[in-house]
Design a protein around this motif. Structure first.
Motif, mmCIF file in Angstrom:
data_model
loop_
_atom_site.group_PDB
_atom_site.id
_atom_site.type_symbol
_atom_site.label_atom_id
_atom_site.label_comp_id
_atom_site.label_asym_id
_atom_site.label_seq_id
_atom_site.Cartn_x
_atom_site.Cartn_y
_atom_site.Cartn_z
ATOM 1 N N THR A 69 38.889 -5.365 -11.292
ATOM 2 C CA THR A 69 39.131 -6.559 -12.111
ATOM 3 C C THR A 69 38.771 -6.283 -13.575
ATOM 4 O O THR A 69 39.522 -6.669 -14.484
ATOM 5 N N GLN A 70 37.664 -5.610 -13.794
ATOM 6 C CA GLN A 70 37.284 -5.254 -15.165
ATOM 7 C C GLN A 70 38.296 -4.294 -15.786
ATOM 8 O O GLN A 70 38.669 -4.440 -16.954
ATOM 9 N N GLU A 71 38.728 -3.328 -15.018
ATOM 10 C CA GLU A 71 39.721 -2.370 -15.505
ATOM 11 C C GLU A 71 41.032 -3.076 -15.841
ATOM 12 O O GLU A 71 41.672 -2.776 -16.851
ATOM 13 N N GLN A 72 41.411 -4.033 -15.019
ATOM 14 C CA GLN A 72 42.657 -4.766 -15.280
ATOM 15 C C GLN A 72 42.553 -5.593 -16.555
ATOM 16 O O GLN A 72 43.535 -5.728 -17.282
ATOM 17 N N ALA A 73 41.390 -6.143 -16.828
ATOM 18 C CA ALA A 73 41.206 -6.899 -18.075
ATOM 19 C C ALA A 73 41.401 -5.973 -19.276
ATOM 20 O O ALA A 73 42.049 -6.339 -20.264
ATOM 21 N N ARG A 74 40.863 -4.762 -19.167
ATOM 22 C CA ARG A 74 41.038 -3.786 -20.234
ATOM 23 C C ARG A 74 42.509 -3.418 -20.408
ATOM 24 O O ARG A 74 43.025 -3.355 -21.519
ATOM 25 N N SER A 98 49.483 -0.539 -8.773
ATOM 26 C CA SER A 98 48.718 0.197 -7.756
ATOM 27 C C SER A 98 47.327 -0.413 -7.566
ATOM 28 O O SER A 98 46.808 -0.466 -6.452
ATOM 29 N N GLN A 99 46.751 -0.912 -8.655
ATOM 30 C CA GLN A 99 45.444 -1.568 -8.528
ATOM 31 C C GLN A 99 45.555 -2.862 -7.728
ATOM 32 O O GLN A 99 44.670 -3.181 -6.933
ATOM 33 N N GLU A 100 46.615 -3.595 -7.910
ATOM 34 C CA GLU A 100 46.819 -4.822 -7.136
ATOM 35 C C GLU A 100 46.957 -4.502 -5.651
ATOM 36 O O GLU A 100 46.424 -5.228 -4.803
ATOM 37 N N ASP A 101 47.660 -3.397 -5.350
ATOM 38 C CA ASP A 101 47.763 -2.973 -3.951
ATOM 39 C C ASP A 101 46.383 -2.642 -3.387
ATOM 40 O O ASP A 101 46.059 -3.002 -2.249
ATOM 41 N N GLU A 102 45.577 -1.959 -4.191
ATOM 42 C CA GLU A 102 44.224 -1.599 -3.768
ATOM 43 C C GLU A 102 43.367 -2.848 -3.541
ATOM 44 O O GLU A 102 42.618 -2.937 -2.568
ATOM 45 N N VAL A 103 43.486 -3.835 -4.420
ATOM 46 C CA VAL A 103 42.731 -5.083 -4.270
ATOM 47 C C VAL A 103 43.142 -5.793 -2.982
ATOM 48 O O VAL A 103 42.292 -6.309 -2.247
ATOM 49 N N GLU A 104 44.428 -5.805 -2.688
ATOM 50 C CA GLU A 104 44.887 -6.442 -1.447
ATOM 51 C C GLU A 104 44.303 -5.734 -0.233
ATOM 52 O O GLU A 104 43.873 -6.392 0.723
ATOM 53 N N LYS A 105 44.288 -4.391 -0.251
ATOM 54 C CA LYS A 105 43.700 -3.633 0.863
ATOM 55 C C LYS A 105 42.217 -3.944 1.002
ATOM 56 O O LYS A 105 41.708 -4.130 2.112
#
Length: 134
Positions: A69-74, A98-105
């Motif tokens: 989440t922090q990385e996505q804000a950046r 890819s980060q959204e996929d990881e968050v879902e997993k």
């Protein structure tokens, strides 16, 4: 001369479910604890350790979500400064996906871990309720 022997019966009760592993280990090492109680305590330690392991894995997954989440804000901040057709912008879009996929997993894993933890806690409660060490 009168010889008198005194005896004192000491009884101790505790809620085993509320004790931490260190206290349980103390009772496992105690010579005054019966073998049946020691076996029950060993099983209790085993089950509590499994539950603690699930909680730790859940906490790690939640921390990973926080880091993402922090990385996505950046990334969002950087994307706002870029042209939409630039290579870097497109790379950010792919990374974001890819980060959204990881968050879902991770969320699915957290849900699974919560379910397992609930089941293990119920099994522990049933084990304790069914214990008869008399």
């Amino acid at each position: 001369k009168l010889v008198v022997e005194e005896e004192q019966v000491i009884s101790q009760e505790f809620a085993a479910n509320n004790l931490d592993t260190g206290v349980l280990q103390f009772y496992l090492r105690s010579p005054s604890v019966s073998e049946a109680v020691k076996q029950a305590l060993q099983e209790l330690v085993k089950r509590k350790t499994e539950i603690e392991g699930l909680a730790q894995r859940q906490q790690q997954a939640e921390q990973q979500i926080g880091a993402i989440t922090q990385e996505q804000a950046r990334i969002r901040e950087n994307m706002a400064q870029l042209e939409r057709n630039s290579d870097l912008y497109n790379r950010y879009v792919k990374k974001f996906g890819s980060q959204e996929d990881e968050v879902e997993k991770l969320r699915a894993e957290i849900s699974k871990l919560q379910q397992q933890s609930t089941e293990k806690r119920q099994a522990l409660d049933e084990f304790l309720l069914g214990l008869d060490l008399k």
